[in-house]
Design a protein around this motif. Sequence first.
Motif, PDB file in Angstrom:
ATOM      1  N   PHE A   1       0.800  -1.223   0.000  1.00  0.00           N
ATOM      2  CA  PHE A   1       0.000   0.000   0.000  1.00  0.00           C
ATOM      3  C   PHE A   1       0.835   1.277   0.000  1.00  0.00           C
ATOM      4  CE2 PHE A   1      -3.660  -2.318   2.332  1.00  0.00           C
ATOM      5  CZ  PHE A   1      -4.173  -2.758   1.127  1.00  0.00           C
ATOM      6  N   GLU A   2       2.001   1.226   0.614  1.00  0.00           N
ATOM      7  CA  GLU A   2       2.806   2.434   0.800  1.00  0.00           C
ATOM      8  C   GLU A   2       3.109   3.194  -0.488  1.00  0.00           C
ATOM      9  OE1 GLU A   2       7.132   2.793   2.375  1.00  0.00           O
ATOM     10  OE2 GLU A   2       5.789   2.452   4.087  1.00  0.00           O
ATOM     11  N   PRO A   3       3.557   2.534  -1.559  1.00  0.00           N
ATOM     12  CA  PRO A   3       3.843   3.294  -2.786  1.00  0.00           C
ATOM     13  C   PRO A   3       2.605   3.988  -3.357  1.00  0.00           C
ATOM     14  CG  PRO A   3       4.786   1.093  -2.922  1.00  0.00           C
ATOM     15  CD  PRO A   3       3.925   1.124  -1.706  1.00  0.00           C
ATOM     16  N   PHE A   4       1.469   3.324  -3.266  1.00  0.00           N
ATOM     17  CA  PHE A   4       0.238   3.895  -3.826  1.00  0.00           C
ATOM     18  C   PHE A   4      -0.272   5.045  -2.968  1.00  0.00           C
ATOM     19  CE2 PHE A   4      -4.360   4.177  -4.279  1.00  0.00           C
ATOM     20  CZ  PHE A   4      -4.474   4.331  -5.641  1.00  0.00           C
ATOM     21  N   PHE A   5      -0.490   4.783  -1.685  1.00  0.00           N
ATOM     22  CA  PHE A   5      -1.080   5.793  -0.818  1.00  0.00           C
ATOM     23  C   PHE A   5      -0.094   6.888  -0.432  1.00  0.00           C
ATOM     24  CE2 PHE A   5      -4.083   2.282  -0.208  1.00  0.00           C
ATOM     25  CZ  PHE A   5      -5.260   2.952  -0.467  1.00  0.00           C
ATOM     26  N   GLY A   6       1.194   6.670  -0.649  1.00  0.00           N
ATOM     27  CA  GLY A   6       2.190   7.694  -0.404  1.00  0.00           C
ATOM     28  C   GLY A   6       2.355   8.650  -1.570  1.00  0.00           C
ATOM     29  N   GLY A   7       1.745   8.305  -2.699  1.00  0.00           N
ATOM     30  CA  GLY A   7       1.846   9.134  -3.900  1.00  0.00           C
ATOM     31  C   GLY A   7       0.739  10.164  -3.982  1.00  0.00           C
ATOM     32  N   ASP A   8       0.638  10.770  -5.149  1.00  0.00           N
ATOM     33  CA  ASP A   8      -0.362  11.807  -5.405  1.00  0.00           C
ATOM     34  C   ASP A   8      -1.674  11.144  -5.823  1.00  0.00           C
ATOM     35  OD1 ASP A   8      -1.735  14.119  -5.964  1.00  0.00           O
ATOM     36  OD2 ASP A   8      -0.726  14.475  -7.873  1.00  0.00           O
ATOM     37  N   LEU A   9      -2.673  11.248  -4.983  1.00  0.00           N
ATOM     38  CA  LEU A   9      -3.974  10.647  -5.271  1.00  0.00           C
ATOM     39  C   LEU A   9      -5.002  11.680  -5.717  1.00  0.00           C
ATOM     40  CD1 LEU A   9      -4.262   8.145  -2.280  1.00  0.00           C
ATOM     41  CD2 LEU A   9      -3.389   7.738  -4.561  1.00  0.00           C
ATOM     42  N   SER A  10      -4.562  12.900  -5.984  1.00  0.00           N
ATOM     43  CA  SER A  10      -5.506  13.964  -6.337  1.00  0.00           C
ATOM     44  C   SER A  10      -6.224  13.694  -7.660  1.00  0.00           C
ATOM     45  CB  SER A  10      -4.798  15.316  -6.392  1.00  0.00           C
ATOM     46  OG  SER A  10      -3.790  15.301  -7.391  1.00  0.00           O
ATOM     47  N   ALA A  11      -5.673  12.826  -8.492  1.00  0.00           N
ATOM     48  CA  ALA A  11      -6.321  12.519  -9.773  1.00  0.00           C
ATOM     49  C   ALA A  11      -7.400  11.448  -9.645  1.00  0.00           C
ATOM     50  CB  ALA A  11      -5.275  12.067 -10.789  1.00  0.00           C
ATOM     51  N   CYS A  12      -7.534  10.841  -8.461  1.00  0.00           N
ATOM     52  CA  CYS A  12      -8.550   9.811  -8.256  1.00  0.00           C
ATOM     53  C   CYS A  12      -9.941  10.437  -8.282  1.00  0.00           C
ATOM     54  CB  CYS A  12      -8.347   9.111  -6.918  1.00  0.00           C
ATOM     55  SG  CYS A  12      -6.918   8.030  -6.876  1.00  0.00           S
ATOM     56  N   ASP A  13     -10.836   9.790  -8.976  1.00  0.00           N
ATOM     57  CA  ASP A  13     -12.206  10.274  -9.028  1.00  0.00           C
ATOM     58  C   ASP A  13     -13.042   9.642  -7.920  1.00  0.00           C
ATOM     59  OD1 ASP A  13     -12.600   7.683  -9.904  1.00  0.00           O
ATOM     60  OD2 ASP A  13     -13.284   8.248 -11.899  1.00  0.00           O
ATOM     61  N   GLU A  14     -14.293  10.026  -7.851  1.00  0.00           N
ATOM     62  CA  GLU A  14     -15.212   9.543  -6.820  1.00  0.00           C
ATOM     63  C   GLU A  14     -15.319   8.027  -6.816  1.00  0.00           C
ATOM     64  OE1 GLU A  14     -18.007   9.367  -3.814  1.00  0.00           O
ATOM     65  OE2 GLU A  14     -17.010  11.194  -4.461  1.00  0.00           O
ATOM     66  N   ALA A  15     -15.425   7.424  -7.998  1.00  0.00           N
ATOM     67  CA  ALA A  15     -15.562   5.967  -8.093  1.00  0.00           C
ATOM     68  C   ALA A  15     -14.320   5.256  -7.555  1.00  0.00           C
ATOM     69  CB  ALA A  15     -15.828   5.558  -9.538  1.00  0.00           C
ATOM     70  N   ALA A  16     -13.146   5.774  -7.868  1.00  0.00           N
ATOM     71  CA  ALA A  16     -11.901   5.162  -7.383  1.00  0.00           C
ATOM     72  C   ALA A  16     -11.788   5.289  -5.871  1.00  0.00           C
ATOM     73  CB  ALA A  16     -10.701   5.808  -8.063  1.00  0.00           C
ATOM     74  N   ILE A  17     -12.127   6.444  -5.339  1.00  0.00           N
ATOM     75  CA  ILE A  17     -12.059   6.655  -3.886  1.00  0.00           C
ATOM     76  C   ILE A  17     -13.021   5.710  -3.173  1.00  0.00           C
ATOM     77  CG2 ILE A  17     -12.477   8.309  -2.015  1.00  0.00           C
ATOM     78  CD1 ILE A  17      -9.931   8.865  -3.637  1.00  0.00           C
ATOM     79  N   THR A  18     -14.229   5.589  -3.692  1.00  0.00           N
ATOM     80  CA  THR A  18     -15.221   4.687  -3.091  1.00  0.00           C
ATOM     81  C   THR A  18     -14.739   3.241  -3.145  1.00  0.00           C
ATOM     82  OG1 THR A  18     -17.023   6.190  -3.651  1.00  0.00           O
ATOM     83  CG2 THR A  18     -17.616   3.894  -3.209  1.00  0.00           C
ATOM     84  N   ALA A  19     -14.161   2.835  -4.268  1.00  0.00           N
ATOM     85  CA  ALA A  19     -13.646   1.465  -4.404  1.00  0.00           C
ATOM     86  C   ALA A  19     -12.512   1.220  -3.413  1.00  0.00           C
ATOM     87  CB  ALA A  19     -13.173   1.221  -5.832  1.00  0.00           C
ATOM     88  N   LEU A  20     -11.628   2.187  -3.252  1.00  0.00           N
ATOM     89  CA  LEU A  20     -10.512   2.038  -2.310  1.00  0.00           C
ATOM     90  C   LEU A  20     -11.008   1.996  -0.866  1.00  0.00           C
ATOM     91  CD1 LEU A  20      -8.034   4.440  -4.086  1.00  0.00           C
ATOM     92  CD2 LEU A  20      -7.717   1.971  -3.772  1.00  0.00           C
ATOM     93  N   GLU A  21     -12.020   2.798  -0.552  1.00  0.00           N
ATOM     94  CA  GLU A  21     -12.602   2.749   0.793  1.00  0.00           C
ATOM     95  C   GLU A  21     -13.169   1.362   1.076  1.00  0.00           C
ATOM     96  OE1 GLU A  21     -14.011   7.393   1.362  1.00  0.00           O
ATOM     97  OE2 GLU A  21     -15.372   5.994   0.383  1.00  0.00           O
ATOM     98  N   ARG A  22     -13.877   0.815   0.122  1.00  0.00           N
ATOM     99  CA  ARG A  22     -14.446  -0.522   0.291  1.00  0.00           C
ATOM    100  C   ARG A  22     -13.348  -1.574   0.410  1.00  0.00           C
ATOM    101  NH1 ARG A  22     -17.998  -2.695  -3.566  1.00  0.00           N
ATOM    102  NH2 ARG A  22     -18.392  -4.182  -1.922  1.00  0.00           N
ATOM    103  N   LEU A  23     -12.285  -1.423  -0.374  1.00  0.00           N
ATOM    104  CA  LEU A  23     -11.181  -2.372  -0.317  1.00  0.00           C
ATOM    105  C   LEU A  23     -10.549  -2.384   1.075  1.00  0.00           C
ATOM    106  CD1 LEU A  23      -9.441  -4.295  -2.170  1.00  0.00           C
ATOM    107  CD2 LEU A  23      -7.821  -2.408  -2.243  1.00  0.00           C
ATOM    108  N   LEU A  24     -10.364  -1.213   1.648  1.00  0.00           N
ATOM    109  CA  LEU A  24      -9.737  -1.122   2.961  1.00  0.00           C
ATOM    110  C   LEU A  24     -10.662  -1.574   4.087  1.00  0.00           C
ATOM    111  CD1 LEU A  24      -7.630   2.136   2.598  1.00  0.00           C
ATOM    112  CD2 LEU A  24      -6.859  -0.240   2.506  1.00  0.00           C
ATOM    113  N   ASP A  25     -11.935  -1.805   3.792  1.00  0.00           N
ATOM    114  CA  ASP A  25     -12.852  -2.392   4.770  1.00  0.00           C
ATOM    115  C   ASP A  25     -12.647  -3.903   4.892  1.00  0.00           C
ATOM    116  OD1 ASP A  25     -14.116  -0.028   5.464  1.00  0.00           O
ATOM    117  OD2 ASP A  25     -15.741  -0.280   4.012  1.00  0.00           O
ATOM    118  N   CYS A  26     -11.948  -4.501   3.962  1.00  0.00           N
ATOM    119  CA  CYS A  26     -11.761  -5.953   3.940  1.00  0.00           C
ATOM    120  C   CYS A  26     -10.700  -6.380   4.960  1.00  0.00           C
ATOM    121  CB  CYS A  26     -11.343  -6.406   2.537  1.00  0.00           C
ATOM    122  SG  CYS A  26     -12.607  -6.084   1.298  1.00  0.00           S
ATOM    123  N   GLU A  27     -10.741  -7.654   5.291  1.00  0.00           N
ATOM    124  CA  GLU A  27      -9.798  -8.228   6.249  1.00  0.00           C
ATOM    125  C   GLU A  27      -8.386  -8.297   5.657  1.00  0.00           C
ATOM    126  OE1 GLU A  27     -10.483  -9.178   9.396  1.00  0.00           O
ATOM    127  OE2 GLU A  27     -12.510  -8.423   9.103  1.00  0.00           O
TER     128      GLU A  27
END
Length: 81
Positions: free
Chosen positions: A26-52
């Motif tokens: 996760f570190e390389p992805f979340f440590g980078g620039d996420l400002s280009a992520c749209d609403e759908a990507a943010i929602t998908a990532l939130e759901r992903l991080l809800d997983c075990e």
Amino acid sequence: MMDLSTRIGRLRWRSRRGLLELDKCFEPFFGGDLSACDEAAITALERLLDCEDLELLDWLLGRSRPQDPQLGHALELLRQV
């Protein structure tokens, strides 16, 4: 509803997991620039991080795949980095 920059900040915090292997993924992805992520990507990532953690690790290592296409999309975003 929170603005995207607040949600991205929360995603960064939530990406710190209990497994070193996940942190390394996760570190390389979340440590980078996420400002280009749209609403759908943010929602998908939130759901992903809800997983075990162990489920996430299996998906990231290719041992299994999520049934949910939205979670699959979030994994592809992570793999692009």
